[in-house]
Design a protein around this motif. Structure first.
Motif, PDB file in Angstrom:
ATOM      1  N   GLU A 103      41.890  36.003  50.834  1.00 18.55           N
ATOM      2  CA  GLU A 103      43.074  36.838  51.003  1.00 18.55           C
ATOM      3  C   GLU A 103      43.108  37.351  52.439  1.00 18.55           C
ATOM      4  O   GLU A 103      42.123  37.885  52.937  1.00 18.55           O
ATOM      5  N   TRP A 106      37.169  37.773  50.594  1.00 19.12           N
ATOM      6  CA  TRP A 106      36.870  36.913  49.453  1.00 19.12           C
ATOM      7  C   TRP A 106      36.478  37.860  48.336  1.00 19.12           C
ATOM      8  O   TRP A 106      35.400  38.441  48.364  1.00 19.12           O
ATOM      9  N   GLN A 146      38.128  25.537  45.496  1.00 23.51           N
ATOM     10  CA  GLN A 146      38.637  26.038  46.771  1.00 23.51           C
ATOM     11  C   GLN A 146      38.473  27.552  46.786  1.00 23.51           C
ATOM     12  O   GLN A 146      38.738  28.227  45.790  1.00 23.51           O
ATOM     13  N   ASN A 167      39.251  31.288  47.230  1.00 25.29           N
ATOM     14  CA  ASN A 167      40.475  32.071  47.158  1.00 25.29           C
ATOM     15  C   ASN A 167      40.363  33.223  48.157  1.00 25.29           C
ATOM     16  O   ASN A 167      39.883  34.300  47.827  1.00 25.29           O
TER      17      ASN A 167
END
Length: 185
Positions: free
Chosen positions: A66, A116, A62, A64
């Motif tokens: 932000e 990312w 998945q 990650n």
């Protein structure tokens, strides 16, 4: 890691060194054979769309991502400068990184910047913004052959179709997703 059984629209995954967002998904259970998940994935960086099939229960990493709240402070040439509202760090983004909705970006506006790692993937504007009409033709009574709307230029330079009763200097609410007039403010 996320299982293909947990795919939903909007889920971001990492494949082949890129971030992909699930646009559509369909769980298929054929009468013979094992189940699988048919997906339509959109590359967040390039915008390309591919169809890909995963075995049911297959795990993929998945992404990650932000999400940071940033404020547009000023424009420097062709760069838009944003300030992180928590750390007060500044970041410069080009018009290509922001996308087509740059026409609604005003100084002082808070936006969500999705990253990312250190790479900015997209900038999410609010779904609606309040802008002042700077130029529009006066509406003539009885001139409704065109459906009762006319073009108007707002303070950011974007063109929006508005009703005939809107005049210059009025503040209107505009939907940033489909460029439509929502009402007076």
């Amino acid at each position: 890691m996320i299982s293909s059984n947990d795919f939903r629209t909007g889920v971001s995954i990492e494949l082949d060194g890129s971030v992909w967002r699930v646009v559509e998904f369909l769980h298929v259970k054929p009468g013979k054979g094992s189940a699988f998940v048919r997906t339509k994935l959109k590359n967040v960086q390039s915008g390309s769309v591919v169809e890909r099939t995963f075995r049911a229960g297959e795990t993929v990493p998945q992404a990650n991502l932000e999400k940071r709240v940033m404020q547009h402070t000023y424009k420097d040439g062709d760069q838009f400068v944003f300030m992180d509202m928590e750390s007060y760090e500044e970041a410069s983004l080009s018009q290509e990184q922001i996308g087509t909705r740059v026409k609604y970006l005003k100084e002082g506006m808070e936006v969500n910047v999705i990253q990312w790692g250190e790479q900015v993937l997209e900038v999410e504007l609010p779904t609606s913004v309040v802008l002042e009409v700077t130029q529009t033709d006066p509406g003539v009574k009885g001139d409704t052959a065109t459906g009762g709307s006319k073009p108007a230029i707002v303070e950011t330079g974007a063109q929006v179709m508005v009703p005939l009763f809107i005049s210059e200097g009025e503040r209107i609410k505009v939907d940033t997703r489909n460029d439509s007039y929502l009402g007076r403010e």
